[in-house]
Design an enzyme around this catalytic site. Structure first.
Site, PDB file in Angstrom:
ATOM      1  N   ASP A   8       0.854  -1.166   0.064  1.00 42.69           N
ATOM      2  CA  ASP A   8       0.074   0.108  -0.019  1.00 42.69           C
ATOM      3  C   ASP A   8       0.800   1.299  -0.023  1.00 42.69           C
ATOM      4  O   ASP A   8       2.090   1.039   0.518  1.00 42.69           O
ATOM      5  CB  ASP A   8      -1.048  -0.104   1.184  1.00 42.69           C
ATOM      6  CG  ASP A   8      -1.667   1.094   1.216  1.00 42.69           C
ATOM      7  OD1 ASP A   8      -2.255   1.651   0.552  1.00 42.69           O
ATOM      8  OD2 ASP A   8      -1.625   1.910   2.540  1.00 42.69           O
ATOM      9  N   ASP A  10      -0.135   5.041   0.728  1.00 43.26           N
ATOM     10  CA  ASP A  10      -0.354   5.950   1.984  1.00 43.26           C
ATOM     11  C   ASP A  10      -0.323   5.266   3.281  1.00 43.26           C
ATOM     12  O   ASP A  10      -0.887   4.273   3.502  1.00 43.26           O
ATOM     13  CB  ASP A  10      -1.817   6.404   1.761  1.00 43.26           C
ATOM     14  CG  ASP A  10      -1.741   7.626   0.442  1.00 43.26           C
ATOM     15  OD1 ASP A  10      -0.916   8.526   0.242  1.00 43.26           O
ATOM     16  OD2 ASP A  10      -2.855   7.238  -0.477  1.00 43.26           O
ATOM     17  N   GLY A  45      -7.360   3.784   3.243  1.00 45.70           N
ATOM     18  CA  GLY A  45      -7.567   2.676   2.259  1.00 45.70           C
ATOM     19  C   GLY A  45      -8.686   2.820   1.510  1.00 45.70           C
ATOM     20  O   GLY A  45      -8.568   2.267   0.653  1.00 45.70           O
ATOM     21  N   ARG A  48     -11.686   7.961  -2.772  1.00 45.21           N
ATOM     22  CA  ARG A  48     -11.888   9.224  -2.301  1.00 45.21           C
ATOM     23  C   ARG A  48     -13.510   9.337  -2.449  1.00 45.21           C
ATOM     24  O   ARG A  48     -13.910  10.166  -1.534  1.00 45.21           O
ATOM     25  CB  ARG A  48     -11.643  10.158  -3.586  1.00 45.21           C
ATOM     26  CG  ARG A  48     -11.613  11.505  -3.286  1.00 45.21           C
ATOM     27  CD  ARG A  48     -11.228  12.385  -4.641  1.00 45.21           C
ATOM     28  NE  ARG A  48      -9.764  11.800  -5.087  1.00 45.21           N
ATOM     29  CZ  ARG A  48      -9.317  12.109  -6.424  1.00 45.21           C
ATOM     30  NH1 ARG A  48     -10.054  12.770  -7.306  1.00 45.21           N
ATOM     31  NH2 ARG A  48      -8.234  11.367  -6.693  1.00 45.21           N
ATOM     32  N   SER A 115      -5.289   5.300  -4.141  1.00 44.74           N
ATOM     33  CA  SER A 115      -5.072   6.778  -4.583  1.00 44.74           C
ATOM     34  C   SER A 115      -5.048   6.728  -6.203  1.00 44.74           C
ATOM     35  O   SER A 115      -4.184   6.059  -6.735  1.00 44.74           O
ATOM     36  CB  SER A 115      -3.936   6.931  -3.901  1.00 44.74           C
ATOM     37  OG  SER A 115      -3.742   8.655  -4.351  1.00 44.74           O
ATOM     38  N   ASN A 117      -3.722   9.272  -6.998  1.00 40.58           N
ATOM     39  CA  ASN A 117      -2.585  10.290  -7.057  1.00 40.58           C
ATOM     40  C   ASN A 117      -1.255   9.560  -6.749  1.00 40.58           C
ATOM     41  O   ASN A 117      -0.155  10.178  -6.685  1.00 40.58           O
ATOM     42  CB  ASN A 117      -2.764  11.429  -5.966  1.00 40.58           C
ATOM     43  CG  ASN A 117      -3.892  12.288  -6.306  1.00 40.58           C
ATOM     44  OD1 ASN A 117      -3.727  13.127  -7.138  1.00 40.58           O
ATOM     45  ND2 ASN A 117      -4.851  12.442  -5.301  1.00 40.58           N
ATOM     46  N   ASP A 169      -1.494  -0.639   6.291  1.00 38.70           N
ATOM     47  CA  ASP A 169      -1.863   0.157   7.174  1.00 38.70           C
ATOM     48  C   ASP A 169      -3.227   0.337   7.647  1.00 38.70           C
ATOM     49  O   ASP A 169      -3.714   1.006   8.479  1.00 38.70           O
ATOM     50  CB  ASP A 169      -1.252   1.431   7.472  1.00 38.70           C
ATOM     51  CG  ASP A 169      -1.890   2.334   6.528  1.00 38.70           C
ATOM     52  OD1 ASP A 169      -2.112   2.007   5.351  1.00 38.70           O
ATOM     53  OD2 ASP A 169      -2.125   3.624   6.861  1.00 38.70           O
TER      54      ASP A 169
HETATM   55  C1  BG6 Z   1      -5.699   5.683   0.061  1.00 35.27           C
HETATM   56  C2  BG6 Z   1      -5.833   6.622   1.281  1.00 35.27           C
HETATM   57  O1  BG6 Z   1      -4.535   5.269  -0.262  1.00 35.27           O
HETATM   58  O2  BG6 Z   1      -6.147   6.637  -1.080  1.00 35.27           O
HETATM   59  C3  BG6 Z   1      -7.292   7.144   1.608  1.00 35.27           C
HETATM   60  O3  BG6 Z   1      -5.442   5.757   2.334  1.00 35.27           O
HETATM   61  C4  BG6 Z   1      -7.634   8.001   0.263  1.00 35.27           C
HETATM   62  O4  BG6 Z   1      -7.261   8.101   2.700  1.00 35.27           O
HETATM   63  C5  BG6 Z   1      -7.395   6.877  -1.121  1.00 35.27           C
HETATM   64  O5  BG6 Z   1      -8.972   8.334   0.417  1.00 35.27           O
HETATM   65  C6  BG6 Z   1      -7.887   7.800  -1.988  1.00 35.27           C
HETATM   66  O6  BG6 Z   1      -6.989   8.887  -2.408  1.00 35.27           O
HETATM   67  P1  BG6 Z   1      -6.969   9.851  -3.609  1.00 35.27           P
HETATM   68  O7  BG6 Z   1      -5.588  10.253  -3.773  1.00 35.27           O
HETATM   69  O8  BG6 Z   1      -7.342   9.197  -4.839  1.00 35.27           O
HETATM   70  O9  BG6 Z   1      -8.020  10.832  -3.368  1.00 35.27           O
HETATM   71 MG    MG Z   2      -2.800   3.227   3.559  1.00 39.55          MG
END
Ligand code: BG6
Ligand code: MG
Length: 210
Positions: A8, A10, A45, A48, A115, A117, A169
């Site tokens: 993972d 984040d 995890g 969004r 994510s 991002n 996590d």
């Molecule tokens: C996960 C985070 O890795 O990504 C979450 O733990 C987050 O908190 C999710 O909401 C989505 O992320 P993003 O960057 O696409 O908004």
């Molecule tokens: Mg995580």
């Protein structure tokens, strides 16, 4: 035999929790919705849009789909702006030596992140070239606890899911790993998980269990 470790991003590789929190906090405050760090833990995890729905569960009014899309877009705009401060100092302890240790044992390493991002984040912290494969929120319809992101990573690696280990996590991520029939390693906030196969205080102990 373990052939690949899927990480993972984040909260395992990089510390973005505070930036996610600050962005959601701004959205919640503007909407007069109660939001604190305990609620923020529930978003680990989670995608969004699913995160927004959890936050809106504390709201006193209901939101249309268009309003939800606007709020999620605004949150991401704030988050992307905050990501500009991210750099190598935000890589979590022991990450680089653990990744190098796995590579020297001939183990594939991948990212399996909810994510969208993930790639810009990996670029900012200078780790994008370390990973054999990156699977992220752009590759899947169903976010953790669905197994999809980990199955995409395994498929791109050409490794059977049962030869993959996942490091997470988040409770949602541990469930996703087990749903993918992979070995689940819990770190940080996921260490209370009863379904994890291993619980580590220190990421580099991964090198001892592989
Ligand atoms: C996960 C985070 O890795 O990504 C979450 O733990 C987050 O908190 C999710 O909401 C989505 O992320 P993003 O960057 O696409 O908004
Ligand atoms: Mg995580």
């Amino acid at each position: 035999m373990i052939k690949a470790v899927i990480f993972d991003l984040d909260g395992v590789i990089v510390s973005t929790d505070e930036l996610h929190y600050q962005s959601w906090k701004k959205i919640a405050d503007d909407e007069n919705i109660y939001f604190d760090k305990i609620i923020n833990h529930k978003l680990r995890g989670v995608s969004r849009m699913d995160s927004l729905n959890i936050i809106l569960g504390y709201a006193s009014k209901t939101y249309s789909e268009d309003e939800k899309i606007n709020l999620a877009t605004n949150k991401n705009d704030i988050y992307v702006e905050l990501l500009k401060q991210l750099d190598q100092k935000d890589i979590l302890p022991n990450v680089v030596e653990t990744l190098k240790g796995l590579k020297s044992k001939g183990i594939f390493i991948a990212i399996g992140s909810s994510s969208k991002n993930a790639k810009p984040i990996l670029r900012r912290i200078g780790l994008i070239d370390m990973f054999d494969v990156i699977a992220d929120g752009n590759d899947i319809k169903h976010s953790k606890p669905a197994p999809d992101v980990f199955l995409v990573a395994a498929e791109r690696l050409g490794v059977n899911p049962n030869s993959c280990m996942v490091v997470e996590d988040a409770m949602a991520g541990i469930k996703a790993a087990k749903n993918a029939k992979m070995i689940a390693v819990a770190v940080s906030e996921a260490k209370n998980s009863e379904i994890a196969d291993y619980r580590l205080d220190n990421l580099k102990d991964l090198l001892l269990i592989i």
